[in-house]
Design an enzyme around this catalytic site. Structure first.
Site, short mmCIF file in Angstrom:
data_model
loop_
_atom_site.label_atom_id
_atom_site.label_comp_id
_atom_site.label_asym_id
_atom_site.label_seq_id
_atom_site.Cartn_x
_atom_site.Cartn_y
_atom_site.Cartn_z
N LEU A 35 0.84 -1.22 0.00
CA LEU A 35 0.00 0.00 0.00
C LEU A 35 0.87 1.25 0.00
CD1 LEU A 35 -3.00 -0.95 2.36
CD2 LEU A 35 -2.85 -1.09 -0.14
N ALA A 83 5.47 -3.15 -7.93
CA ALA A 83 6.58 -2.38 -8.49
C ALA A 83 6.34 -0.90 -8.27
CB ALA A 83 6.70 -2.64 -10.00
N THR A 125 7.58 -5.27 -18.74
CA THR A 125 7.07 -4.17 -19.57
C THR A 125 7.82 -4.10 -20.90
OG1 THR A 125 7.03 -1.76 -19.71
CG2 THR A 125 8.65 -2.67 -18.23
N ASP A 126 7.15 -3.54 -21.90
CA ASP A 126 7.82 -3.34 -23.20
C ASP A 126 8.94 -2.30 -23.10
OD1 ASP A 126 6.24 -1.05 -22.92
OD2 ASP A 126 5.25 -1.22 -24.87
N GLU A 127 8.94 -1.52 -22.00
CA GLU A 127 9.97 -0.47 -21.87
C GLU A 127 11.37 -1.04 -21.73
OE1 GLU A 127 9.23 2.93 -19.47
OE2 GLU A 127 7.11 2.97 -19.95
N TYR A 153 13.37 3.62 -14.22
CA TYR A 153 12.28 2.64 -14.11
C TYR A 153 12.51 1.44 -15.03
CZ TYR A 153 7.89 0.39 -15.41
OH TYR A 153 6.94 -0.56 -15.71
N LYS A 157 13.28 -2.59 -14.18
CA LYS A 157 12.46 -3.70 -14.67
C LYS A 157 13.31 -4.69 -15.47
CE LYS A 157 8.52 -4.15 -14.33
NZ LYS A 157 7.74 -4.86 -13.26
N LYS A 192 -0.79 8.88 -14.43
CA LYS A 192 -0.47 8.38 -15.76
C LYS A 192 -1.32 9.10 -16.81
CE LYS A 192 2.17 5.28 -13.75
NZ LYS A 192 1.73 4.01 -13.23
N PRO A 208 -1.42 18.84 -19.44
CA PRO A 208 0.01 19.02 -19.71
C PRO A 208 0.59 17.95 -20.64
CG PRO A 208 -0.29 18.02 -17.55
CD PRO A 208 -1.66 18.21 -18.12
P1 NAD Z 1 0.74 0.61 -9.92
O1 NAD Z 1 1.79 1.62 -9.59
O2 NAD Z 1 -0.64 1.06 -10.22
O3 NAD Z 1 0.63 -0.43 -8.71
C1 NAD Z 1 1.74 -0.96 -8.06
C2 NAD Z 1 1.25 -1.70 -6.80
O4 NAD Z 1 2.39 -2.30 -6.18
C3 NAD Z 1 0.61 -0.78 -5.75
O5 NAD Z 1 -0.54 -1.38 -5.22
C4 NAD Z 1 1.69 -0.65 -4.68
O6 NAD Z 1 1.18 -0.43 -3.38
C5 NAD Z 1 2.38 -2.01 -4.80
N1 NAD Z 1 3.76 -1.98 -4.31
C6 NAD Z 1 4.73 -1.07 -4.64
N2 NAD Z 1 5.87 -1.36 -3.98
C7 NAD Z 1 5.62 -2.48 -3.25
C8 NAD Z 1 6.41 -3.27 -2.38
N3 NAD Z 1 7.69 -2.96 -2.11
N4 NAD Z 1 5.85 -4.36 -1.79
C9 NAD Z 1 4.55 -4.68 -2.04
N5 NAD Z 1 3.76 -3.95 -2.84
C10 NAD Z 1 4.29 -2.87 -3.45
O7 NAD Z 1 1.35 -0.24 -11.10
P2 NAD Z 1 0.62 -0.87 -12.38
O8 NAD Z 1 0.51 0.15 -13.43
O9 NAD Z 1 -0.56 -1.63 -11.94
O10 NAD Z 1 1.75 -1.90 -12.86
C11 NAD Z 1 1.81 -3.22 -12.32
C12 NAD Z 1 2.97 -3.96 -12.95
O11 NAD Z 1 2.81 -4.01 -14.36
C13 NAD Z 1 4.31 -3.29 -12.71
O12 NAD Z 1 5.26 -4.28 -12.48
C14 NAD Z 1 4.61 -2.56 -14.02
O13 NAD Z 1 5.99 -2.48 -14.23
C15 NAD Z 1 3.95 -3.49 -15.02
N6 NAD Z 1 3.44 -2.87 -16.26
C16 NAD Z 1 2.62 -1.78 -16.20
C17 NAD Z 1 2.07 -1.28 -17.38
C18 NAD Z 1 1.14 -0.09 -17.38
O14 NAD Z 1 0.76 0.39 -18.45
N7 NAD Z 1 0.69 0.40 -16.24
C19 NAD Z 1 2.38 -1.89 -18.61
C20 NAD Z 1 3.24 -2.97 -18.63
C21 NAD Z 1 3.74 -3.48 -17.43
O1 DAU Z 2 4.80 0.71 -21.84
C1 DAU Z 2 4.48 0.21 -20.59
C2 DAU Z 2 4.67 1.28 -19.54
O2 DAU Z 2 3.63 2.22 -19.71
C3 DAU Z 2 4.69 0.72 -18.11
O3 DAU Z 2 5.80 -0.12 -17.95
C4 DAU Z 2 4.73 1.86 -17.08
O4 DAU Z 2 4.62 1.33 -15.77
C5 DAU Z 2 3.57 2.80 -17.36
O5 DAU Z 2 3.61 3.89 -16.45
C6 DAU Z 2 3.60 3.30 -18.80
O6 DAU Z 2 4.75 4.17 -19.01
P1 DAU Z 2 4.66 5.49 -19.90
O7 DAU Z 2 5.77 6.39 -19.52
O8 DAU Z 2 4.50 5.15 -21.33
O9 DAU Z 2 3.22 6.04 -19.38
P2 DAU Z 2 2.72 7.49 -18.93
O10 DAU Z 2 1.24 7.39 -18.74
O11 DAU Z 2 3.53 8.06 -17.82
O12 DAU Z 2 2.99 8.37 -20.22
C7 DAU Z 2 2.45 8.03 -21.48
C8 DAU Z 2 2.94 9.07 -22.48
O13 DAU Z 2 2.31 10.32 -22.18
C9 DAU Z 2 4.42 9.32 -22.43
O14 DAU Z 2 4.90 9.54 -23.74
C10 DAU Z 2 4.56 10.58 -21.60
C11 DAU Z 2 3.29 11.34 -21.91
N1 DAU Z 2 2.76 12.19 -20.83
C12 DAU Z 2 2.57 11.63 -19.60
C13 DAU Z 2 2.07 12.37 -18.55
C14 DAU Z 2 1.90 11.76 -17.18
C15 DAU Z 2 2.40 13.50 -21.06
O15 DAU Z 2 2.54 14.02 -22.19
N2 DAU Z 2 1.91 14.23 -20.02
C16 DAU Z 2 1.75 13.75 -18.77
O16 DAU Z 2 1.32 14.50 -17.85
#
Ligand code: NAD
Ligand code: DAU
Length: 339
Positions: A35, A83, A125-127, A153, A157, A192, A208
């Site tokens: 949390l 994460a 992640t694809d990153e 980040y 990963k 995000k 923004p």
């Molecule tokens: P998120 O930030 O919404 O959630 C992360 C969760 O992990 C939270 O509930 C947080 O409390 C928990 N957490 C963080 N540190 C912790 C710790 N030390 N111990 C236990 N719990 C902990 O993340 P998300 O967007 O749901 O991403 C989940 C996973 O998917 C991540 O590993 C991320 O790298 C991967 N991922 C995310 C995306 C995306 O678009 N969001 C895409 C591809 C992969």
């Molecule tokens: O590709 C998978 C990844 O996608 C995950 O591994 C990450 O956990 C997840 O956060 C996400 O990363 P991005 O950096 O792609 O997502 P984000 O939503 O932060 O940003 C998406 C795009 O939008 C990126 O090009 C940055 C831009 N952006 C983001 C924010 C927050 C803006 O232009 N303005 C903003 O305020």
């Protein structure tokens, strides 16, 4: 089957728990989550009383707490979503990313070795593949694309992924890894792009956009990702990596314009701000392997998924309004006020 889902109070982990409990009634699901600012118990409210579900608050880096849980629950499968996940925060403060994303993965896998599991699944992640140029639309990330990261980040990963593969080769741990593109959908934390733009637009605040808004992301509805992970833990080959993505590339600016249109808000809210440091230009997943081996295909088209998502944010204002009224304000000021 007993499954530990780490990070289940976050965006994708929370959606996975909802998906999994519906799909596999009778399986025991334990959510292990620290949390952090990103974890939210109200995401799990609908399942808290489900007898198949248990929530445990703990840090995946805390070996004693993790071992205690394994001792009590004897899990068959562990899926690691936990994460630090936000690129901008990793640029401000990399350390917690290395701690949670790498050391936390190590601690979980050590417990898996000690107690024995049938599968450890790492949600990556694809990153980890870095980025692709905008002028080469013919290029895609495959599982063979070299790791080449841009941010603290993505580096954390990638470090975790290498460790997971090393635990398979060295100790024979039965692992799989999924590398997914950008997810969107309900319970997405409003730091995000998509949820931030929806929340700001609804509050008539500036939207923004970093740089010129031409960066491209490959968007997938979160439930399609959950289904892919479920397929991989059941039918995926041990030791393998699976890319997950839906061939849905979009420029950031087009997404922001679409959100304005759907909400009936003026594009004059769009404000171009200083670009993200090291900003990746384009992500694009080739999902051929998971399609050919496991029959996975995305089910939700972006046009429908974004409507469903916006509707969810409109109908669940209390979920995100509570978030943005707290500590988030300080974060927002720090990241955006002088940008
Ligand atoms: P998120 O930030 O919404 O959630 C992360 C969760 O992990 C939270 O509930 C947080 O409390 C928990 N957490 C963080 N540190 C912790 C710790 N030390 N111990 C236990 N719990 C902990 O993340 P998300 O967007 O749901 O991403 C989940 C996973 O998917 C991540 O590993 C991320 O790298 C991967 N991922 C995310 C995306 C995306 O678009 N969001 C895409 C591809 C992969
Ligand atoms: O590709 C998978 C990844 O996608 C995950 O591994 C990450 O956990 C997840 O956060 C996400 O990363 P991005 O950096 O792609 O997502 P984000 O939503 O932060 O940003 C998406 C795009 O939008 C990126 O090009 C940055 C831009 N952006 C983001 C924010 C927050 C803006 O232009 N303005 C903003 O305020």
């Amino acid at each position: 089957m007993t499954i530990i889902v780490t990070g289940g109070a976050g965006f994708i982990g929370g959606n996975f728990i909802h998906y999994y409990l519906k799909k596999h009634p009778g399986d025991r699901v334990i959510c292990l989550d620290k949390l952090t600012y990103a974890g939210n118990l109200s995401t799990l409210k609908p399942v808290m009383d489900n007898p198949d579900f248990r929530f445990v608050r703990a840090d995946i880096c805390d070996r004693e707490a993790v071992e205690k849980l394994f001792e009590e629950e004897k899990p068959d499968v562990v899926v690691n979503f936990a994460a630090e996940s936000h690129v901008d925060r990793s640029i401000e403060n990399p350390e917690i990313f290395l701690q949670t994303n790498i050391i936390g993965t190590e601690v979980l896998m050590d417990a898996c070795r000690k107690y024995g599991i049938t599968r450890y699944h790492q949600v990556s992640t694809d990153e980890v593949y870095g980025d692709l140029p905008l002028d080469r639309p013919d290029l895609f990330f495959t599982e063979k694309t070299p790791i080449h990261t841009s941010s603290p980040y993505s580096s954390s990963k990638a470090g975790a992924d290498l460790l997971v593969l090393a635990y398979h080769r060295t100790y024979g741990l039965p692992v799989t890894i999924s590398r997914c593109s950008n997810n969107y959908g309900p319970y997405h934390f409003p730091e995000k792009l998509i949820p931030l733009m929806i929340a700001n637009a609804l509050n008539d605040k500036p939207l923004p956009v970093y740089g010129e808004g031409v960066n491209v992301r490959d968007w997938l509805y979160v439930e399609d990702h959950c289904r892919a992970i479920d397929l991989i833990i059941r039918n995926g080959k041990v030791g393998e990596v699976y890319n997950v993505g839906g061939h849905n590339e979009m420029k950031n600016i087009d997404i922001v314009r679409l959100i304005c249109k759907e909400l009936g808000k003026p594009e004059s809210l769009i404000t171009y701000v200083t670009d993200r440091k090291g900003h990746d230009m384009r992500y694009a997943i080739d999902p051929t392997k998971i399609h050919n081996e496991l029959g996975w295909l995305p089910e939700t088209k972006f046009a429908d998924g974004i409507k469903k998502t916006i509707k969810w944010y409109l109908e669940n204002k209390e979920w995100w309004e509570e978030i943005i009224s707290g500590e988030y304000q300080n974060y927002y000021e720090k990241m955006y006020d002088k940008r």
